[in-house]
Each structure stands twice: as C-alpha cells, then as structure tokens.
Design an enzyme around this catalytic site. Structure first.
Site, PDB file in Angstrom:
ATOM      1  CG  ASP A 179       6.688  -4.469   3.360  1.00 21.28           C
ATOM      2  OD1 ASP A 179       7.921  -4.441   3.359  1.00 21.28           O
ATOM      3  OD2 ASP A 179       5.981  -3.700   4.038  1.00 21.28           O
ATOM      4  CG  LEU A 189      -0.511  -6.550   0.150  1.00 23.81           C
ATOM      5  CD1 LEU A 189       0.351  -7.808   0.014  1.00 23.81           C
ATOM      6  CD2 LEU A 189      -0.817  -5.967  -1.220  1.00 23.81           C
ATOM      7  CB  THR A 190       1.041  -6.685   6.283  1.00 20.46           C
ATOM      8  OG1 THR A 190       2.175  -7.248   5.610  1.00 20.46           O
ATOM      9  CG2 THR A 190       0.246  -7.793   6.934  1.00 20.46           C
ATOM     10  CB  CYS A 191       3.508  -4.072   2.182  1.00 18.86           C
ATOM     11  SG  CYS A 191       2.701  -4.824   0.780  1.00 18.86           S
ATOM     12  CG  HIS A 192       0.362  -1.744  -0.318  1.00 17.40           C
ATOM     13  ND1 HIS A 192       1.128  -0.625  -0.486  1.00 17.40           N
ATOM     14  CD2 HIS A 192       0.912  -2.710  -1.105  1.00 17.40           C
ATOM     15  CE1 HIS A 192       2.094  -0.882  -1.354  1.00 17.40           C
ATOM     16  NE2 HIS A 192       1.986  -2.139  -1.740  1.00 17.40           N
TER      17      HIS A 192
END
Length: 796
Positions: free
Chosen positions: A536, A761-764
C-alpha cells in the site's frame, strides 16, 4: 307522493325544468317508516316492466310524463342500476332481475318485462353498462350476464379474490377486492381502465397497479370515466347532531379527531377524542356527545378553532405512527396473522408502479418503515426478504414521489428517523453477512434507501461508512477467483500499474488508456521501479507524487487564477486533451474508490459539478477574486459551464467509470471535497491519545522520549511526520480519530539501535521505533527519516 318529491327536489322534478332522460336513471326504494316496499322513479320509461304488489305489470301506458312517480311493488329491492338499454335490480332475497329496452322499427323504444337471472349464489349488488349487466354475489364472486339469454358467467379471475364493490361505465367495468385492490376491464378508448395500455380494449380484469397502495374504499364508473375513493377522502352519510338542533349553531371547527361548535349565544360545545385534554373538560376522557365547556361559561366566545385534521398532502402524511406502532406490536405477537400480512405485502410491493397515483399512496412506505422496526425488535426471525422488497419498491419511485417522502421523513421526530435508519442499517448488516446469490443487488438497493434518508439524519460518518461498504462489495464482485488447479494471476484479482518514478505521469496515462474499464473496480496496486512487492506504500506514494505534478502549471492541462493557486479546466481543448481529462477523471475516481487522499486544490465548483449542483457567483469569486465587473451571471456560466463543457464531460465520465454516481451523491459538494482532499485541521493531542503500543512498550522510557521529541517539532515537521506515517499530509475528513498510530519496537539484529532511523508502514499507520539511548539521538534520527522520506517521495 308526487307533491312530496316536488317539494324535496323542486329544480329536478318541476315540469318546467325539462328533466327527461332517454333511460330510467334513478329508482328509489324506501325503507322509511310507512313507506316499506315502495319505489319512486323518474325519467323516460321509469315505470315500465316492474311487477306491482298485486301481480299487475306496469306496461306501455305507464310512462306518466314528467315528475317523480310512486309504484307499490310487491317486493323489497336491495340494489338496482340502469344503463342505456338495460335495467337490473336485486331483491332482498338475493334474486336478481333484468329488464331490457328494445328499439322498434319506427325508432321508438319499448321496455320489456322483468326476467329472473338464474344464479346459484345469492346476489347483493348489481351494476349496468350501456347494454351489459354485472352482478356481485354475497360470497364476493363477480358474474357477467348475457342480456339475451339472462345466463350469468363467473369471472374466474376473482375466484380467490373476494370482491366488495363493482361498477360499470358505458362499456367498461371496475371492481374493488376485499384487500383494497382495483381491477378494470372492457373498453379503454379514453384511458378509463387506468392501465398503461391506453386505447387497447381488455377482455379480462386487469390489476390497476397505480393505485395498489391507495386505501380504496369505494369505486365508481360511468360513461367513459372511472373513480376511486380513498379512505382519507371518504365521508359516510351525513347525520344530524340532534342534541345541537336547538342551540342555534353558527360555527363549527374540526380538529385531528375532535370537534368544537359555537352557538349564537357564544357558548362552546366540544366532543370527540379527549386523549390530550383538547376538549377542555378538565379530563382526558372521550366525549361521544357534544358537551358544554364549563370553563368558558359566562364569557361570550366569538370564534373557535381546533388543531389540525388528519389529511394527506405533499407536506403532511396524515398518519398517526404511534397508533400504527401499537397495532404492529399486537400483530407481531400473532405468528399466523403476521405470516398472512407478510405474504400479502410480498405480493403487493412488486406491483407498485414507478408513478403512483396521488400522494396518499406513498404513505405505505412510512408505515412499512415502522412495521420493519417493530418486527425487527419483536421477532426472532428477521423479515429480511420484506425489507429487500421495500427497498426495491422505493428505488423504483419517481423523483417527484421521493421528494414527497423526503418531506414527510423530515416532518418526523429526530428519534423516529434515527430509529428508522437503524432498522435499515440492521437489514444491511444481515444481508452483508449472508452469501445469497443476489446479495450485491440487495446491498445496492439498501444503500440507495439510506442515501435517500441521509439529508435528514445521516451524518458524515454514516455516509462514509455506507460508501466504504459499497466499495468493499464492488471490489469483491470484480475480483476473479479461479478454482484450483488454475495458476494464480495477480491481474485477475487486482488492477495493476507498473511504473517508473522518472516518468510517473506519462506511464500512468498510457497504462490507464490501455486498461479495460471494468478493471478500475478491482483493488488498485502500484509497482514502482520494478519492485515486485505489492504494498500500500507504493499506492499512496503514487497518488501523493502524481497529483502535484498533474495539477501544476508545468503540466499544461489547466488554467489558473491570478495568484496561480487554484487550477481550472481550460476553455479550449483538442480531442487529445479531452482524452487526458477522461484519464484525469479516472485517477480522481481511483483515489476516492481506494480511500486515498490526494492533492486537488480546485475550487468547490468542481465538486458541485460532479454532484450536478449548479455553481454560483461565489464559486467564481473563489476562483477569480472579488470585485471584478465581469462577475455577472453570463460570465459565470461561461467560465464554470459552457466554456469547459467538453473537457469536464470527459473528466466526469472518467470519474464515474470508477465510482458509482448514486453512491458518490451520498455526499454534499463540501463533504466530497473533504473526503478526497482531506482537511488541514490538526489535533496532535488527539493523535497522541489514540496511539496504541506493542505490549510492554507502552510504559517504556523510549515512548516518553518520542513524545517529547515530537512536541519539539515545528508544525511543518509534524505534517511531514503525518505524511511519513500515513502517506497523507492532510487529515481525513472525519478527523484525527481516523488515524490510529501503532508504535512497535524495531527489530534490529545487528549493530546498535542508535544507528537506525524509524520506519513506517503507511497502510496500517505503524511506526517502527528503535530503542534509542537518549533524546538527542532520537531527535536526529527522526528528523533524518522525515527528510529522507520527503525526498524519496518527491524525487524517487
């Protein structure tokens, strides 16, 4: 007797009125005291053909000229009807008779004798057309009579549908069933059957769907027209209020379910419902007879008025939902009765037309909302199927009907509306948890119902949740899952772009133009610089880096305001340019569809036009500044509409190739702008409160050290940290509550933690934080990480 009726009906019966009909139109059978078994009639041939008490038959000499005529019959008549060439009546014993009128060679007409219709069922009502007779039996059967043989034929359509009323026009018939449904058949030359097939004659009874939801209590037909009387328009026979006869009443006012009367002496009487104390008798008791309002005794009242009378209008439904709710609760306790009601509704709902007749018909949808809520709370087995059918019926309604229902919903109390919305959400939840074959269509219908209600009670969070549910279901629907032993192919499950950072915009346009449009509905993934990882991070990097380049002056796609801060669509564009704007629309749709905030610094007018909301002069001022003389309507329309018609049409087409237009219209223009662009409203204290930590790490000294370092960052550095953590530099429209940072210990196998920078971790929204030895080292490493991340995103 003739003199009596001349006094009662002077204008109708006087010889000078010229009142004479070719066919007997009115025959009156009286049951008043002293007049039982008597008949009064007027019009041409009004007496011929009837047999009198002593057996004599009224013959050719019985015309009697003008006026009302008295006939001493030897039987009681319970119902009668007359047509152009036929007359029929029913005796109280259930036998029916027909008298025909024939035409002689010289053109004169002669009435025949009465003939018995031999029927196995007792008849209760009769109706005549020009030369047809229709009978209604006590069992609710409908019989058509051949006037030449006097033989009745049963209309099999009504074998399982008992009929309560039947009426005939010249050459058509109307029937009302016990369950309130209207059927018509016969000639339809002027649309008198009320069917969609206007002009075509119909041989068998057809259901008039347009009045399916109207509580019809009476029907009538005559000539080439038909009528239906609904419950709220129904009035019973006028009855004198005897106890007020001597009071010299001068004014009367009707309330919702009570009445007030004012006498010439200024005295007030009230009667009816007293449940709210509205009668003024110091009690909540109902009064069946008019009662003097003692509190007003001695005062001469000159005017009275009561509260509203229940009636239906486009602004008021005329329903007492409290009483309906009580009735539904009783119904829910009877499984056998509920089963019949549910079956009847499931049969009724598919028959409702898009354009229902009269606003009264629409009241069924308010009642069904209440019914679904009661059943949901009082039944172990939820009526999901009924709710789905209701949603489908609502979705078929015209815009005009939906507007009326919307006004009615708005008139309800907030608690009632919230209750109804919760009911629909519960149904939606049950459908989403099921695996039925038509799940997607059902979900779509339910979401549309919630969309219709959002103007009144749905807050932004509810709208966003509904849109996200739609996205999840649509993505699942478009993913191709092949059974084993087929090899997994990522393009079956995802919409992929494989790009290089050095040519991001060019590569994106090329691959989007070559893609199949249905692939836009799949989950979106981006591979950058041939990195095989599907993450992501790259998707968010893609949007974060692409849009500033896309809407910059250097791209050459847009015109800008004087301060070069707001872009707008160009007024001149080639076919090639229009293709680019279609792809720009696709990119914006992909961002919204995949829940990515993007840099889109357009004026609000863009989001208004997407939602078919007309831009205003204020929108032009936002783009061009304030105070120019050119700010006139024509100039505004040119800049915001006509001059950009082609390119904006393509942009809009591309946008809705990805997102469903009805779902996007959940939002207002301001909300849609906020969902796509985010908001620059930062609550850093809330970010800290919402952060969660890995097990024992919550009380670790490193955490305290981190927040001290964070508090020392500048405002711009904090925004850079938000970008580093989430991939977005702005806050989601629902606020900082939507960002739940998770802090975890960085896993470092070699060297010391002090040598490593934080990672994310940008998606989370996960922050991997090394265990630093002191605050100064942490500050240096975090600052380095933010600078490196920003450079990486901008330059690759």
């Amino acid at each position: 007797m003739d003199r009596v009726f001349r006094r009662l009906l002077p204008g109708l019966c006087a010889p000078s009125s010229g009142f004479k009909f070719r066919v007997c139109l009115f025959i009156i059978s009286c049951w008043c005291r002293g007049l039982r078994d008597n008949m009064f009639s007027w019009g041409e041939d009004s007496q011929r053909g009837f047999r009198l008490r002593h057996g004599a038959l009224l013959g050719d000499g019985a015309d009697g000229g003008d006026g009302v005529h008295y006939s001493d019959l030897g039987y009681d008549i319970s119902d009668l009807a007359a047509g152009r060439s036929v007359l029929a009546f029913v005796k109280t014993n259930g036998n029916s008779f027909i008298i025909r009128t024939n035409q002689r060679e010289d053109g004169t007409r002669v009435r025949g004798k009465q003939n018995l219709v031999k029927s196995k069922e007792k008849i209760q009502a009769v109706s005549c057309g020009d030369d047809t007779v229709t009978l209604l039996s006590e069992r609710g059967s409908v019989l058509y009579v051949d006037v030449h043989t006097y033989t009745p034929q049963l209309l099999k359509v009504f074998c399982n549908k008992p009929v309560t009323h039947v009426s005939c026009g010249s050459r058509h018939s109307v029937a009302l069933t016990k369950d309130g449904q209207v059927y018509t058949w016969g000639q339809n030359s002027r649309g008198q059957l009320g069917l969609e097939t206007s002009g075509l004659d119909v041989k068998t009874p057809q259901h008039v769907r347009s009045v399916s939801a109207v509580p019809v209590v009476q029907i009538a037909a005559g000539g080439e027209q038909s009528f239906a009387v609904s419950f709220s328009g129904y009035r019973r026979t006028p009855t004198s209020v005897l106890c007020l006869n001597a009071k010299k009443s001068v004014h009367v006012s009707c309330g919702e379910n009570h009445t007030a009367v004012l006498t010439m002496d200024g005295v007030v009487f009230t009667f009816g419902s007293g449940q709210h104390g509205q009668l003024g008798h110091n009690s909540f008791r109902d009064e069946l007879r008019p009662r003097l309002v003692a509190e007003l005794w001695g005062a001469k009242v000159i005017k009275i008025a009561c509260g509203r009378h229940f009636q239906t209008s486009p602004k008021y439904p005329g329903l007492n939902l409290k009483l309906a709710r009580a009735a539904f609760k009783k119904l829910a306790k009877r499984d056998d009765v509920w089963a019949e009601v549910e079956a009847a509704l499931l049969e009724l709902l598919p028959s409702l037309d898009e354009k229902l007749v009269g606003v009264e018909t629409l009241r069924i949808f308010l009642l069904l909302n209440e019914l679904l809520h009661v059943i949901q709370r009082n039944k172990q087995r939820q009526s999901t199927e009924l709710a789905v059918m209701v949603a489908a019926a609502i979705r078929r309604l015209s815009e005009e009907s939906l507007h009326v229902i919307g006004d009615w919903w708005c008139s309800l109390s907030p608690s009632t509306m919230v209750k109804h919305v919760k009911t629909w959400k519960q149904v939606l939840s049950e459908i989403l948890s099921s695996e039925t074959g038509h799940c997607n269509l059902r979900v779509q219908n339910l979401l549309v119902v919630l969309q219709y209600m959002y103007n009144f009670v749905m807050d932004l969070k509810s709208k966003k949740t509904a849109f996200d549910i739609y996205v999840d279901r649509t993505m699942s629907k478009h993913q191709v899952v092949k059974p084993w032993p087929y090899e997994f192919v990522s393009s079956d499950r995802f919409f992929e772009l494989r790009l290089k950072r050095t040519s991001l915009l060019e590569g994106a346009f090329t691959q989007l133009a070559a893609a199949h449009h249905s692939d836009f509905k799949k989950p979106f993934v981006v591979y950058l610089d041939e990195d095989p990882a599907v993450t992501d991070v790259y998707k968010r990097d893609f949007f974060h880096h692409l849009f500033p380049e896309l809407v910059s002056p250097e791209s050459g796609m847009f015109m800008f305001n004087d301060s070069v801060t707001l872009p707008w669509f160009p007024s001149r564009a080639t076919k090639e340019d229009e293709t680019k704007f279609f792809l720009f629309g696709v990119l914006c749709g992909l961002a919204l569809y995949n829940q990515c905030i993007v840099y889109l610094p357009f004026p609000l007018a863009l989001f208004k036009k997407l939602l078919d909301v007309e831009p205003t002069l204020e929108d032009l001022k936002e783009f061009s500044g304030v105070g120019k003389k050119e700010f006139v309507d024509a100039y505004m329309n040119h800049i915001l509409n006509t001059s950009i018609e082609g390119v904006f049409r393509e942009f809009k087409r591309g946008f809705f190739e990805v997102c469903d237009q009805k779902q996007v219209k959940l939002f207002t223009p301001e909300e849609l702008q906020g969902v796509m662009v985010g908001r620059e409203i930062y609550d850093w204290a809330k970010l800290k409160r919402n952060t969660v930590y890995e097990s024992y790490y919550a009380s670790h000294p490193t955490i305290q050290m981190f927040w001290e370092v964070f508090d020392d960052l500048t405002e711009e550095q904090k925004k850079d940290f938000l970008l580093f953590l989430t991939g977005f530099r702005t806050v989601p429209i629902l606020g900082m509550d939507q960002i739940k940072m998770k802090v975890r210990v960085a896993q470092i196998e070699s060297s010391t933690h002090d040598q490593h920078r934080p990672k994310s971790l940008t998606c989370h929204s996960i922050l991997y934080l090394p265990v630093y030895s002191n605050k100064e080292i942490m500050q240096d490493r975090l600052t380095e990480a933010l600078i490196e991340d920003k450079a990486f995103r901008l330059n690759g």
